[in-house]
Design an enzyme around this catalytic site. Sequence first.
Site, PDB file in Angstrom:
ATOM      1  N   LYS A 102      91.804  68.154   9.011  1.00 13.09           N
ATOM      2  CA  LYS A 102      90.944  68.125   7.814  1.00 13.09           C
ATOM      3  C   LYS A 102      89.491  68.383   8.191  1.00 13.09           C
ATOM      4  O   LYS A 102      89.027  67.981   9.244  1.00 13.09           O
ATOM      5  CB  LYS A 102      91.043  66.760   7.120  1.00 13.09           C
ATOM      6  CG  LYS A 102      92.443  66.314   6.799  1.00 13.09           C
ATOM      7  CD  LYS A 102      93.076  67.151   5.744  1.00 13.09           C
ATOM      8  CE  LYS A 102      94.411  66.535   5.340  1.00 13.09           C
ATOM      9  NZ  LYS A 102      95.465  67.445   5.226  1.00 13.09           N
ATOM     10  N   GLY A 103      88.780  69.065   7.297  1.00 15.30           N
ATOM     11  CA  GLY A 103      87.349  69.267   7.471  1.00 15.30           C
ATOM     12  C   GLY A 103      86.970  70.537   8.204  1.00 15.30           C
ATOM     13  O   GLY A 103      85.791  70.804   8.384  1.00 15.30           O
ATOM     14  N   CYS A 104      87.931  71.320   8.650  1.00 13.90           N
ATOM     15  CA  CYS A 104      87.619  72.575   9.332  1.00 13.90           C
ATOM     16  C   CYS A 104      87.455  73.696   8.309  1.00 13.90           C
ATOM     17  O   CYS A 104      88.123  73.711   7.280  1.00 13.90           O
ATOM     18  CB  CYS A 104      88.725  72.958  10.308  1.00 13.90           C
ATOM     19  SG  CYS A 104      88.728  71.957  11.787  1.00 13.90           S
ATOM     20  N   GLN A 105      86.600  74.626   8.622  1.00 12.95           N
ATOM     21  CA  GLN A 105      86.412  75.769   7.745  1.00 12.95           C
ATOM     22  C   GLN A 105      87.664  76.650   7.753  1.00 12.95           C
ATOM     23  O   GLN A 105      88.037  77.205   6.739  1.00 12.95           O
ATOM     24  CB  GLN A 105      85.196  76.576   8.194  1.00 12.95           C
ATOM     25  CG  GLN A 105      84.799  77.655   7.234  1.00 12.95           C
ATOM     26  CD  GLN A 105      83.481  78.294   7.608  1.00 12.95           C
ATOM     27  OE1 GLN A 105      82.945  78.054   8.687  1.00 12.95           O
ATOM     28  NE2 GLN A 105      82.955  79.111   6.736  1.00 12.95           N
ATOM     29  N   SER A 106      88.315  76.749   8.886  1.00 11.27           N
ATOM     30  CA  SER A 106      89.566  77.489   9.015  1.00 11.27           C
ATOM     31  C   SER A 106      90.718  76.504   8.970  1.00 11.27           C
ATOM     32  O   SER A 106      90.535  75.312   9.182  1.00 11.27           O
ATOM     33  CB  SER A 106      89.616  78.235  10.349  1.00 11.27           C
ATOM     34  OG  SER A 106      88.569  79.149  10.434  1.00 11.27           O
TER      35      SER A 106
END
Length: 87
Positions: free
Chosen positions: A53-57
Amino acid sequence: MTDRPAISDLQEELIDDFALFDDWMDRYRYIIQMGDALPALTAEEMVEGNLLKGCQSQVWLLRGAATRVVCNCAAPLMPPSCAVLWP
């Protein structure tokens, strides 16, 4: 108790590995190679519960019973980052 090396030992090994390269592009290529060496996740492992969670990808991170980390992502620098952060 785990038979994983201490984080300080892993840091020292990484520092020694990077010391072999004079050019930053060689270091960059080495990081990419580390990511390429990670085993791929199966389709069954690429599920919501393994999604970081929280990654751009979209990054799927699987930590096995042996504390071996497997990372899969289309972004070219994420798997190498996983290889460096979770050897």
